[in-house]
Design an enzyme around this catalytic site. Structure first.
Site, mmCIF file in Angstrom:
data_model
loop_
_atom_site.group_PDB
_atom_site.id
_atom_site.type_symbol
_atom_site.label_atom_id
_atom_site.label_comp_id
_atom_site.label_asym_id
_atom_site.label_seq_id
_atom_site.Cartn_x
_atom_site.Cartn_y
_atom_site.Cartn_z
ATOM 1 N N ALA A 16 0.823 -1.213 0.000
ATOM 2 C CA ALA A 16 0.000 0.000 0.000
ATOM 3 C C ALA A 16 0.855 1.261 0.000
ATOM 4 C CB ALA A 16 -0.942 -0.014 1.202
ATOM 5 N N CYS A 48 -6.335 -6.433 1.955
ATOM 6 C CA CYS A 48 -7.656 -6.402 2.597
ATOM 7 C C CYS A 48 -8.639 -7.370 1.934
ATOM 8 C CB CYS A 48 -8.227 -4.992 2.558
ATOM 9 S SG CYS A 48 -7.241 -3.791 3.480
ATOM 10 N N VAL A 86 16.300 -5.778 2.569
ATOM 11 C CA VAL A 86 17.215 -4.721 3.000
ATOM 12 C C VAL A 86 17.558 -4.946 4.471
ATOM 13 C CG1 VAL A 86 17.512 -2.236 3.312
ATOM 14 C CG2 VAL A 86 16.235 -3.107 1.336
ATOM 15 N N TYR A 426 -32.423 13.076 1.155
ATOM 16 C CA TYR A 426 -33.537 12.254 1.641
ATOM 17 C C TYR A 426 -34.504 11.890 0.524
ATOM 18 C CZ TYR A 426 -38.194 11.200 3.312
ATOM 19 O OH TYR A 426 -39.425 10.616 3.469
#
Length: 643
Positions: A16, A48, A86, A426
């Protein structure tokens, strides 16, 4: 340093934060030399999504691979080195040493971005290295689990850990036909949420066939069993360890970079570490929580991506600031959703706020429109400033929408008054004229103004733990149908719609706590009592739905039962009755009741009356008692009585 046009950007870690940083760096500078070193075999994948491949919701494994080295180079001209470990940063000479497929290599940088993420915690116990024991963090982990299920066909699985990943995997294994038991050492699952939400989730999942044990952990693992910390032995064909994530800090520590009190790598608002030429992002860093100002680790994909973007921007000379995290998160639990943002009640209290909480149980859209589902919402606020501090929600629909809105409110430092005034979209299929968030803000404002003071479930439990003589009187205004158990001993039970007719039974010289099912009728009754001159009255926030999870003593298991010889009276209209009724109920519409009392037989025979919501049945009770019937119960609404 070299000019910006020839700057060398070295990114350690992909997935990510690292992959985002590398792509962002290229978009900012077409001439920069950008290299990404990834320890694993994949440069960027959707971690995920791993549980959903196990569950087979995601059928194609390739869907999870977000980018390949070839694709990265083709699109961004980023040189990707896979299986590149590394192990040293030479900060003086600005280079790193890594073990690669070709042996040890040295890579130079002008700016270094660390995005090494974290690793799943593996407890030190007997059996964790057995072949049927797994973690889920990478594509190889996922492949190993999938292959094991396909080849070994396990029938029983133990999952250690009741956090989001553990619960997602519990659902995935259940979908694959595996009998699953979740073992959580904490007192509840989903520990990042308040205890009532952990209880709702546990209850829901158990009803769907999962087994959940809390307050107990794994002690050891054997070939086909596990032993728990309380001595229990459970059968297990496979075991998944999902007890947390530890930041990967081996390289950072060896390089002398500062580590914070929370255990993460220290960075400033520019995502710089203690070395201004070294930036960091993702699960390995600690950042500021926007609400309480504390340094925290939040291993979530959203923050990791944004941190990677900011780190790359600043490495290339911009001045972008990262202002902190809210910890906004969401999890799918079979056909339910749980989500949270900001501080929960406990965290807000621990942070020193004078905490108020408002609960709302309301349909996710207009109740009269088909498909409406109950949404349980909790708003946490500061009683001094009125600022919103956090929110949590649980339900089948509309959960993520409300939590995302609260996250925006938190980011904007909004108050309850601000939230109450928001003009939400709404239409009946989408919400109500007053959205559940508007209503939650109304509840909080009523508390702050004293119009309808609240007592939190935690405060209520503490008050009820006092000696009987010094504690408030609990007025239980639930109907018979919503009172399957008498939750608290020594309560006064009067259904809400009968309170006005029975004021003489309610003392004025004693503090009162109003208990309803979810807090709504408690508010109605409180206003009635205040209007009648009662002075010390508070409504229990969230009602019985929440209070039951905070009580440790004083809970009575005396169940409310319909007497075997009782007549069940439905006072709805004939049309409503035809749409569905309680078994063996007789139907006499309320308007016709005074003229049809003779059909009910003896006046001392037990009567249980219900309607749609409880209002008409309350009126029927008044008529019946006025006519001399002596044993009459208001059961409230049909749905409650059927439950």
């Amino acid at each position: 340093m070299d000019s910006q046009s020839s700057i060398r950007i070295l990114v350690v870690g992909g997935v990510a934060g690292g992959a985002t940083a590398a792509a962002r760096a290229r978009r900012l500078n077409e001439s920069a030399e950008i290299t990404l070193l990834e320890k694993g075999p994949y440069v960027s994948f959707a971690n995920c999504g791993l549980p959903y491949y196990i569950s087979r919701d995601i059928q194609k494994r390739s869907s999870l691979l977000m980018q390949t080295p070839e694709g990265f180079f083709s699109r961004y001209r980023v040189d990707v080195k896979l299986e590149c470990d590394v192990f040293n940063i030479d900060r003086m000479n600005r280079n790193v040493h890594a073990k690669t497929r070709n042996g040890e290599e040295i890579f130079h940088y002008d700016r270094l971005i660390l995005a090494q993420g974290g690793n799943p915690l593996v407890p030190s116990m007997l059996g964790v290295d057995l072949p049927h024991v797994f973690q889920l963090w990478t594509i190889p982990h996922m492949d190993r689990i999938h292959t094991f299920i396909e080849e070994k066909k396990p029938s029983r699985a133990i999952i250690a850990g009741g956090g989001f990943i553990g619960l997602e995997m519990a659902e995935a294994l259940l979908a694959r036909g595996v009998d699953v038991t979740v073992v959580e050492l904490a007192p509840q699952i989903m520990i990042q949420m308040d205890k009532e939400f952990g209880a709702f989730a546990k209850q829901t999942l158990e009803e769907k066939g999962l087994h959940i044990l809390t307050g107990v952990g794994l002690a050891s693992i054997a070939k086909d069993t596990v032993t728990l910390s309380d001595g229990q032995s459970l059968s297990a064909d496979m075991v998944l360890l999902s007890i947390g994530v530890r930041p990967e800090l081996t390289l950072a520590k060896a390089s002398g970079l500062e580590i914070g009190a929370s255990g993460g790598l220290v960075v400033n608002e520019l995502m710089q570490t203690s070395d201004p030429l070294v930036y960091a992002a993702g699960d390995m860093v600690e950042v500021v929580h926007k609400i309480n100002g504390r340094h925290v680790r939040v291993p979530l994909a959203g923050p990791a991506n944004r941190q990677g973007r900011i780190a790359a921007s600043n490495a290339l000379g911009l001045k972008m600031h990262y202002h902190g995290v809210l910890g906004t998160s969401v999890v799918k639990l079979l056909d339910y959703t749980a989500a949270a943002t900001g501080l929960n009640e406990k965290a807000a209290t621990d942070a020193g706020f004078k905490v108020g909480v408002a609960y709302v149980t309301k349909d996710n859209h207009a109740g009269y429109f088909p498909g409406a589902e109950p949404l349980f919402l909790k708003l946490v606020y500061d009683k001094v400033s009125g600022k919103v501090l956090g929110g949590q929600a649980f339900g089948k629909a509309g959960v993520d929408k409300r939590i995302d809105t609260i996250a925006v409110a938190l980011h904007g430092k909004m108050t309850l008054e601000d939230l109450a005034e928001i003009d939400f979209a709404y239409a009946p299929p989408y919400s109500s004229a007053n959205d559940p968030l508007n209503v939650a803000a109304f509840v909080g404002l009523n508390d702050l103004s004293g119009f309808s003071p609240l007592c939190t479930p935690q405060e209520t439990a503490e008050l009820l733990s006092q000696p009987t003589a010094s504690r408030p009187l609990v007025l239980d205004v639930r109907t018979f149908g919503t009172r399957p158990k008498k939750l608290i001993q020594d309560t006064l039970s009067i259904p809400a719609d009968e309170v006005r007719d029975r004021l003489n039974e309610i003392p004025k010289n004693r503090p009162l706590l109003i208990l309803s099912k979810d807090g709504y009728l408690g508010h109605i009754v409180l206003r009635v009592l205040v209007g009648e001159g009662y002075k010390d009255v508070r409504n229990i926030a969230g009602g019985c739905d929440c209070l039951q999870w905070y009580l440790t003593e004083g809970v009575s298991h005396e169940e409310s039962k319909i007497k075997p010889n009782a007549t069940i009276l439905d006072v709805r209209t004939p049309e409503e009755y035809q749409e569905g009724a309680y078994p063996k109920a007789i139907n006499i519409p309320l308007r016709e009741l005074p003229n049809r009392l003779g059909e009910l037989g003896s006046k001392d025979k037990p009567l249980v009356v219900y309607c749609l919501s409880g209002a008409r049945s309350a009126a029927a009770v008044r008529i019946l008692k006025g006519a001399g019937f002596t044993d009459v119960l208001n059961a409230g609404g049909l749905a409650d009585l059927l439950r």
